[in-house]
Design an enzyme around this catalytic site. Sequence first.
Site, short mmCIF file in Angstrom:
data_model
loop_
_atom_site.label_atom_id
_atom_site.label_comp_id
_atom_site.label_asym_id
_atom_site.label_seq_id
_atom_site.Cartn_x
_atom_site.Cartn_y
_atom_site.Cartn_z
CG ASP A 46 -71.32 45.13 -1.65
OD1 ASP A 46 -71.10 46.03 -0.26
OD2 ASP A 46 -71.21 44.02 -2.33
CD GLU A 57 -68.03 47.75 3.61
OE1 GLU A 57 -69.12 47.63 4.15
OE2 GLU A 57 -66.86 46.80 3.34
CG ASP A 114 -72.07 40.39 3.50
OD1 ASP A 114 -73.33 40.82 2.19
OD2 ASP A 114 -71.31 40.32 3.35
#
Length: 799
Positions: free
Chosen positions: A405, A408, A483
């Site tokens: 997670d 990015e 999300d």
Amino acid sequence: MITNTEIAHRGNQFPNQIVDFHRENDRVYFTTQNGVILEITVLRDSALRFRYATEHVFEPDFSYAIADDVSLGYNVLEVTEGPPEYVLTTAKLIVYVKKDNLKVEITDLDGNMISEEENGFHWEENFAYGGNVVKMSKVTQQAESFYGMGDKASHINLKGKRVNNWVTDQYAYHKDQEPLYKSIPFYLGLHNDLAYGIFFDNSFSTYFDFAQEKRNVTSFWADGGEMNYYFFYGPKMSQVVEAYTDLTGVPELPPLWALGFHQSKWSYYPEKQVMEIAKKFRDLKLPCDAIYLDIDYMEGFRCFTWNNRRFPNPKKMVEKLEAMGMKTVTMIDPGIKIDRDYWVYQQAMENDFFCKRADGPHFKGKVWPGECKFPDFTNPEVREWWAGLYKEMIADIGVHGVWNDMNEPAIMDVPTKTANLDMRHDYDGHPCSHRKAHNVYGMQMVRATYDGLKKFSFPKRPFVLTRAAYAGTQRYCATWTGDNVATWEHLWIANVQAQRMCMSGYSFIGTDIGGFAEQPNGELFARWVQLGIFHPFCRVHSSGDHGDQEPWSFGDEITDIVRKYLELRYELLPYLYTMFYKYIQDGLPMLQSLVFYDQADPQTHFRTDEFLFGEQILIVPVQESNVLGRRLYLPRGEWYNYWTDEFHHGGTEKYVECPLDTIPMFIKAGSMIPKYPVQQYVGEKKLEELRIDVYYVEGQENSTVYEDQQDGYDYKKGRFSLRKFRLRGKDGELIIQQFKDGSFMTPYENIRMTFHGLPFKIGMIELDNEKVNYNKVQYSDDNTIVVHKDFTELHLVGI
């Protein structure tokens, strides 16, 4: 964002007349007077690569997106020269290159225009960073539609939209918000029943304008790098997606448990709560194969550590969960806490593995542990080190899967939400700034994770999940859409995103069922589960801030509905596993939008709701509250209502009732749908027989069932079972032929077939050309018979 209008006034440069041409095997080169070189590579007769250089210089030819085992080879490549243009001809395409301006047109062999350039390739100097902003503009054909582009939260048809690919932590995003978590710069164009695709393999921030600014112009551009794109011709959309997927790769088969239902939350802790959640799944007989541990299992959010107060003996806990049939999946983020006493930080510092700023010091950013540094996953030495960090977690403790997670990478408390653009990267020996490496950072992290799990999980198959992705990331892992929010709009978005990702070569996709942010009510949760069990990756995940989101959190009525659909998911596992096999073998998307299923029907071009689960099951989600019925478009062909067996002719709109416990489902006539018995987890029961639901059709239909040991790598040595069925129905009879491949011996001996829609009463049964009595095949009044699994032909004749 740079607009086309701004571009037009900022010193664009264009190629001028061609002054040189030459050919080198599968490549042809055109050089213009002002130093532009166009390299066209023929990959296949219907797949071409276009690469442009300015000032006579190509950049080093390197890409993370391209698979190692791309299928290459063409039958024809002829080049001729005429007064206005050069003409390249393959066995499928004709390419015209204009001599005076290097513009390109592509037609099929019949002269039908597929793609033509408007301004074509052009560029301008990037004064802020150096290098060029590279651009391409093409003519939008009459009634042209556009699809693909990864996780975009927009209408399935992108006509009139503009999108940006810059991998971004976009918490609680909304419809049409840009950019999102993925960068997959690949789209399909469709006009005049001709499909083509373009993959712009450029890892800088890229932009696509699908006839938004100008109705007749489609354009794409990047903030740096090369104009380097691949062109794929169909004419079917399936052929385009297959070619793109072959270029960028497919994953290995996952373990079958990874296709079961997974339960997650931020966060389950301490150990007592984890065990209580697992036990309640079993007590309520709610099938589930995995439970997830979010960042709170760590010591101070330090990756590769355990909080010994919350989890005093993680190895024992993982073993107890496994004894219950529950796999454990843990989260690992990229940010490494700055802590001189932390062993992961120490190793990275000693080996100079952290990313640095342009002026020398390490880049630092705030994430969950506080101030962190970030490994340079574009460095192969760093990837090898990172893979090795999983030894204790996987080999020693026994964790079954890992979830990457925040990759990015997400950075807190900065307006950009990510690392500074001057951060430096190795980029596998092609040093660059974060402007180029940003979109591939998460991809390279999850690549390293995959390598580690493959090594330490062996002889089992790894399971890895990522949030951030660039084109080609599907080779390593599953993904989800980030999300999202517990709203009806996000239920619609989830449906569209999953379809779009599958059309973009990335089929192992799911969403946070029920929504990550905020709290769904029972109705929304039930409808989301009904959609989510038909996504290849199936997981409930929530932030936990607004209440519980387990299947039993909304009362007995909703729990019963959730159980009904989880059981259906587990019944359909052999069908889903076969879908995955076809995805790997043929590049076939596991979910098919209606336009993909039947591009020749213009009624499908703007449909967002309905989709094919595999090739034979039509799913029609309910995406509004207080709905007890809805209209739908039934594609051309013949279909059976899954719940009622009612027969329908397609190519028309229908109204169907759908009370809260029902999602409309239709089975393509002629299909043979394999099913397993309901299990609480994969491997709970020994398979005593394979059930197949057979749907009669007057005509012919083919079906497939793929099986293996459900884990491990024996399937790569031929130890699999591939059953191909050919069903032929005609007046008063039905013939089913089986063709079998592979050496895997399935644990069951018999196949139980239940026939739906038979237009006659069975009067005679022939098995392998021998007439048999009803007792031998256990014929029952519900049109069910049992045959040995190795039969070659079953012939039913009506009275």
